[in-house]
Design an enzyme around this catalytic site. Sequence first.
Site, PDB file in Angstrom:
ATOM      1  N   CYS A   1      97.300  48.908  25.964  1.00  0.00           N
ATOM      2  CA  CYS A   1      96.525  47.358  25.838  1.00  0.00           C
ATOM      3  C   CYS A   1      96.175  46.636  26.650  1.00  0.00           C
ATOM      4  O   CYS A   1      96.488  46.812  27.489  1.00  0.00           O
ATOM      5  CB  CYS A   1      97.372  46.641  24.994  1.00  0.00           C
ATOM      6  SG  CYS A   1      98.355  47.316  23.368  1.00  0.00           S
TER       7      CYS A   1
ATOM      8  N   ARG B   1      91.997  50.903  29.184  1.00  0.00           N
ATOM      9  CA  ARG B   1      93.797  51.080  28.782  1.00  0.00           C
ATOM     10  C   ARG B   1      94.094  50.913  27.129  1.00  0.00           C
ATOM     11  O   ARG B   1      95.307  51.002  26.440  1.00  0.00           O
ATOM     12  CB  ARG B   1      93.963  49.450  28.997  1.00  0.00           C
ATOM     13  CG  ARG B   1      93.964  48.989  30.793  1.00  0.00           C
ATOM     14  CD  ARG B   1      94.879  47.563  30.869  1.00  0.00           C
ATOM     15  NE  ARG B   1      96.282  47.400  30.342  1.00  0.00           N
ATOM     16  CZ  ARG B   1      97.199  48.030  31.361  1.00  0.00           C
ATOM     17  NH1 ARG B   1      96.506  47.943  32.802  1.00  0.00           N
ATOM     18  NH2 ARG B   1      98.010  48.106  31.410  1.00  0.00           N
TER      19      ARG B   1
ATOM     20  N   TRP C   1      95.548  49.377  21.925  1.00  0.00           N
ATOM     21  CA  TRP C   1      96.084  51.169  22.196  1.00  0.00           C
ATOM     22  C   TRP C   1      96.852  50.875  20.629  1.00  0.00           C
ATOM     23  O   TRP C   1      98.108  50.461  21.395  1.00  0.00           O
ATOM     24  CB  TRP C   1      96.579  51.675  22.962  1.00  0.00           C
ATOM     25  CG  TRP C   1      96.746  53.328  23.327  1.00  0.00           C
ATOM     26  CD1 TRP C   1      95.759  53.728  23.507  1.00  0.00           C
ATOM     27  CD2 TRP C   1      98.118  53.816  22.473  1.00  0.00           C
ATOM     28  NE1 TRP C   1      96.425  55.446  22.747  1.00  0.00           N
ATOM     29  CE2 TRP C   1      97.731  55.029  22.495  1.00  0.00           C
ATOM     30  CE3 TRP C   1      99.069  53.332  22.521  1.00  0.00           C
ATOM     31  CZ2 TRP C   1      98.944  56.070  22.851  1.00  0.00           C
ATOM     32  CZ3 TRP C   1     100.344  54.287  22.873  1.00  0.00           C
ATOM     33  CH2 TRP C   1     100.364  55.651  22.644  1.00  0.00           C
TER      34      TRP C   1
ATOM     35  N   ASN D   1     101.287  42.785  24.561  1.00  0.00           N
ATOM     36  CA  ASN D   1     101.000  44.299  25.883  1.00  0.00           C
ATOM     37  C   ASN D   1     102.254  44.913  25.719  1.00  0.00           C
ATOM     38  O   ASN D   1     103.280  44.024  26.207  1.00  0.00           O
ATOM     39  CB  ASN D   1     100.350  44.067  26.859  1.00  0.00           C
ATOM     40  CG  ASN D   1     100.369  45.617  27.940  1.00  0.00           C
ATOM     41  OD1 ASN D   1     100.696  46.731  26.991  1.00  0.00           O
ATOM     42  ND2 ASN D   1      99.962  45.841  28.608  1.00  0.00           N
ATOM     43  N   GLY D   2     103.135  45.828  24.738  1.00  0.00           N
ATOM     44  CA  GLY D   2     104.191  45.788  24.796  1.00  0.00           C
ATOM     45  C   GLY D   2     104.679  46.208  23.818  1.00  0.00           C
ATOM     46  O   GLY D   2     103.902  46.542  22.403  1.00  0.00           O
TER      47      GLY D   2
ATOM     48  N   GLU E   1      96.760  71.250  35.474  1.00  0.00           N
ATOM     49  CA  GLU E   1      95.751  70.550  35.987  1.00  0.00           C
ATOM     50  C   GLU E   1      95.043  70.753  35.146  1.00  0.00           C
ATOM     51  O   GLU E   1      94.029  70.200  34.375  1.00  0.00           O
ATOM     52  CB  GLU E   1      96.427  70.029  37.018  1.00  0.00           C
ATOM     53  CG  GLU E   1      95.226  68.451  37.858  1.00  0.00           C
ATOM     54  CD  GLU E   1      95.374  67.547  36.415  1.00  0.00           C
ATOM     55  OE1 GLU E   1      96.288  67.112  36.254  1.00  0.00           O
ATOM     56  OE2 GLU E   1      94.804  66.370  36.630  1.00  0.00           O
TER      57      GLU E   1
ATOM     58  N   LYS F   1      93.075  68.741  31.675  1.00  0.00           N
ATOM     59  CA  LYS F   1      91.702  68.218  31.967  1.00  0.00           C
ATOM     60  C   LYS F   1      90.686  68.620  31.153  1.00  0.00           C
ATOM     61  O   LYS F   1      90.347  67.196  30.446  1.00  0.00           O
ATOM     62  CB  LYS F   1      91.081  68.384  33.499  1.00  0.00           C
ATOM     63  CG  LYS F   1      91.335  67.902  34.306  1.00  0.00           C
ATOM     64  CD  LYS F   1      91.297  66.405  34.671  1.00  0.00           C
ATOM     65  CE  LYS F   1      92.413  65.609  33.995  1.00  0.00           C
ATOM     66  NZ  LYS F   1      93.142  64.921  34.796  1.00  0.00           N
TER      67      LYS F   1
ATOM     68  N   GLU G   1      92.702  67.087  28.072  1.00  0.00           N
ATOM     69  CA  GLU G   1      92.180  65.406  27.089  1.00  0.00           C
ATOM     70  C   GLU G   1      90.820  65.454  26.629  1.00  0.00           C
ATOM     71  O   GLU G   1      90.272  64.534  26.203  1.00  0.00           O
ATOM     72  CB  GLU G   1      93.068  64.938  28.186  1.00  0.00           C
ATOM     73  CG  GLU G   1      92.596  64.956  29.930  1.00  0.00           C
ATOM     74  CD  GLU G   1      93.568  63.924  30.244  1.00  0.00           C
ATOM     75  OE1 GLU G   1      94.068  63.439  29.923  1.00  0.00           O
ATOM     76  OE2 GLU G   1      92.965  64.293  31.656  1.00  0.00           O
TER      77      GLU G   1
ATOM     78  N   HIS H   1     105.039  88.425  30.243  1.00  0.00           N
ATOM     79  CA  HIS H   1     106.243  88.135  29.093  1.00  0.00           C
ATOM     80  C   HIS H   1     106.035  87.490  27.846  1.00  0.00           C
ATOM     81  O   HIS H   1     107.316  86.965  27.426  1.00  0.00           O
ATOM     82  CB  HIS H   1     107.516  87.553  30.162  1.00  0.00           C
ATOM     83  CG  HIS H   1     107.561  88.014  31.919  1.00  0.00           C
ATOM     84  ND1 HIS H   1     108.482  89.234  31.574  1.00  0.00           N
ATOM     85  CD2 HIS H   1     107.309  87.764  33.020  1.00  0.00           C
ATOM     86  CE1 HIS H   1     108.452  89.788  33.091  1.00  0.00           C
ATOM     87  NE2 HIS H   1     107.942  89.255  33.212  1.00  0.00           N
TER      88      HIS H   1
ATOM     89  N   LYS I   1      94.953  54.709  29.125  1.00  0.00           N
ATOM     90  CA  LYS I   1      94.590  55.531  31.013  1.00  0.00           C
ATOM     91  C   LYS I   1      96.518  54.641  31.796  1.00  0.00           C
ATOM     92  O   LYS I   1      97.107  55.371  31.913  1.00  0.00           O
ATOM     93  CB  LYS I   1      93.904  54.753  31.592  1.00  0.00           C
ATOM     94  CG  LYS I   1      93.724  54.545  33.513  1.00  0.00           C
ATOM     95  CD  LYS I   1      92.838  55.681  33.589  1.00  0.00           C
ATOM     96  CE  LYS I   1      93.355  56.027  34.775  1.00  0.00           C
ATOM     97  NZ  LYS I   1      93.003  57.700  35.391  1.00  0.00           N
TER      98      LYS I   1
HETATM   99  C1  F6R Z   1      95.941  62.489  32.919  1.00  0.00           C
HETATM  100  C2  F6R Z   1      96.495  61.605  32.966  1.00  0.00           C
HETATM  101  C3  F6R Z   1      97.834  61.390  32.537  1.00  0.00           C
HETATM  102  C4  F6R Z   1      98.639  60.258  33.624  1.00  0.00           C
HETATM  103  C5  F6R Z   1     100.728  60.239  32.496  1.00  0.00           C
HETATM  104  C6  F6R Z   1     100.647  59.623  34.203  1.00  0.00           C
HETATM  105  O1  F6R Z   1      94.464  62.727  33.142  1.00  0.00           O
HETATM  106  O2  F6R Z   1      95.705  60.528  33.552  1.00  0.00           O
HETATM  107  O3  F6R Z   1      98.644  62.329  32.055  1.00  0.00           O
HETATM  108  O4  F6R Z   1      98.375  60.680  35.160  1.00  0.00           O
HETATM  109  O5  F6R Z   1      99.386  59.084  31.786  1.00  0.00           O
HETATM  110  O6  F6R Z   1      99.507  57.940  34.212  1.00  0.00           O
HETATM  111  P1  F6R Z   1     100.005  56.974  35.902  1.00  0.00           P
HETATM  112  O7  F6R Z   1     100.032  58.069  37.122  1.00  0.00           O
HETATM  113  O8  F6R Z   1      99.183  56.037  36.308  1.00  0.00           O
HETATM  114  O9  F6R Z   1     101.637  56.898  35.771  1.00  0.00           O
END
Ligand code: F6R
Length: 615
Positions: A2, A27, A75, A101-102, A488, A492, A495, A511, A610
């Site tokens: 948010c 956000r 969000w 926000n929260g 990772e 990618k 998501e 396994h 984000k």
């Molecule tokens: C994936 C991604 C998320 C963040 C996670 C932690 O591409 O961006 O998995 O890595 O939400 O966020 P931070 O690093 O801001 O604590």
Amino acid sequence: MCGIVGYIGKRNAYQILIQGLHRLEYRGYDSSGVAMIAENGEMNIYKAKGKVDALEHYASNKDLSGNIGIAHTRWATHGEPNDVNAHPHFSQSRNLALVHNGTIENYSVLKEALSQQGYEFVSETDTEVVVQLIEYIMQTNACSLFEAVREAAKQVVGAYAIAVIEKSNPDRIIAARQSSPLVIGVGEDDFFLASDATPIIEYTNKVVYLNDGEIAVIDRTEGLNVYDINSNDESQICITELKMSIEELEKGGYPHFMLKEIFEQPKTLTDCISGRISADGSQIVLSGVIEHKEKFLNANRVIIVACGTSWHAALIGKHLIEDFCRIPVEVAYASEFRYCNPVVREGDVLIALSQSGETADTLAALELAKSRGAFVFGICNVIGSSIPRATHSGCYIHVGPEIGVASTKAFTGQVTVLAMMALLVGQMKGLVSDEKLQKVASDIRRVPALIQKIFEMNDKIENLAKIFTYAHNFLYLGRGYNFPSALEGALKLKEISYIHAEGYPAAEMKHGTIALIDNDMPSVVIAIKDNVYEKTVSNIQQVKARGGKVVAIVTEGDEIVASLADYVLEVPEISECLTPLLTAIPMQLLAYYIAVNKGRNVDQPRNLAKSVTVE
Ligand code: F6R
């Protein structure tokens, strides 16, 4: 999670609020809204489900006058994304409007109590309860909005950043924070308010970060005053000058922020390294580590807490610290760590790894470790965010604002800082020789140029993506330093393309997971020339023997894997511990192009946000 924006001054508020919402859309983007007190004295709220563009469209023929307002991009946590649940929320009398926000944990108890007092609720949100509570307190105590917000803040349990405006007093915004970020921009004759500095930077570089437990009164004539919510003592206002530039917040000609951020990595890693490694690679300077040298030298163990992509970088950090410093390292999901009564003692060093510096679970995990006597160290990107302000010391990764929801340049920045840190501590402990330090540190300095070289494969990867666009599942395999890279790579793809993908240690596959391999299950195998190269080659043979298609990421010139795999992507040779910085790049590009081919919204994938400031 948010985004909040606010403005009070002489300019038209609407344009500033809308532009701010666009900047904060990363956000959360399931609905948005604005509340403004118009020139005729009316308070107007406009809200729309969907992106900020939908709000703009909806509001285009409405009264957009007024020079005070608050806005929100959501969000969803409580209640589905729709126009009614979107913020801002009115109080019952429509004299107040609030954005939040929260999450408010005791909202149902408060809602029940307010309902018994005759308050009616139109939305399913926890936020509406807060604005109704404030109005109730104002009416029953005959007090000002400031006093009512202060009292309400004491009654609510949970995390909040809120901003409230009052129709009958169009000269003030009241804002408060507990565990969710709020930044106030100080202009020439106006004030800005936002969840982070990105909506503010084009108007002023002077900002005040509100601390937990503080309430701000932003008044047209009296200016900004900040108080402690509990004691009501006036807080000292500390103005910080931002160094961020507006260009960093634009796409710069790229179709998506994610692509821009992938291609920016040679520059962002140069910035990350800048001033930290001497030209000949013989010295590493990380002042946050050096100033607390004793804590690292005497550490019984290191615990790294993180989430998502940062957790993957943390797993690489474990290898680096154990390799170079011989200190045992545990890596924990912050969300698990905080609730599992972890054994943490004095003598432990806890590293909180977070791009945003705002992830609620990571922040809570570090607070827990701090309360149990650990030395807490932050590795973050967003300057002035909550985690760096809660730690004893830390290092920024300095990769600039990351706007694409899928993390790319922050990942490589985190790994780079962890590598520098491990080398430095290893050297201080006498475990890393001067030659070793010089070799690896010089290799870190080569990384930006090597990544630039990998970009020469861009067209090849774009074409490869066409072949796999319609795959339903993917396996990503790697070992050692590149097992976290496999995780990772899979994240990618998941998501942004919504294709199911699993990251796995290559040898562990036999396994169980090998049962999934067939002609429809492509595997991306990281098979660079490391200490388990031959074993990874056998893993490729095992996949091929079962009809699987293999995309191999290999060290330049590797003909053995080239003869086995279906497709090969080469990365230059470098010290083994730094290979994740190179292998990440083709996987980022592959995920990007597959998602684009599928028509996905790469920068704002569904259900994601984000900065995850809720549990
Ligand atoms: C994936 C991604 C998320 C963040 C996670 C932690 O591409 O961006 O998995 O890595 O939400 O966020 P931070 O690093 O801001 O604590």
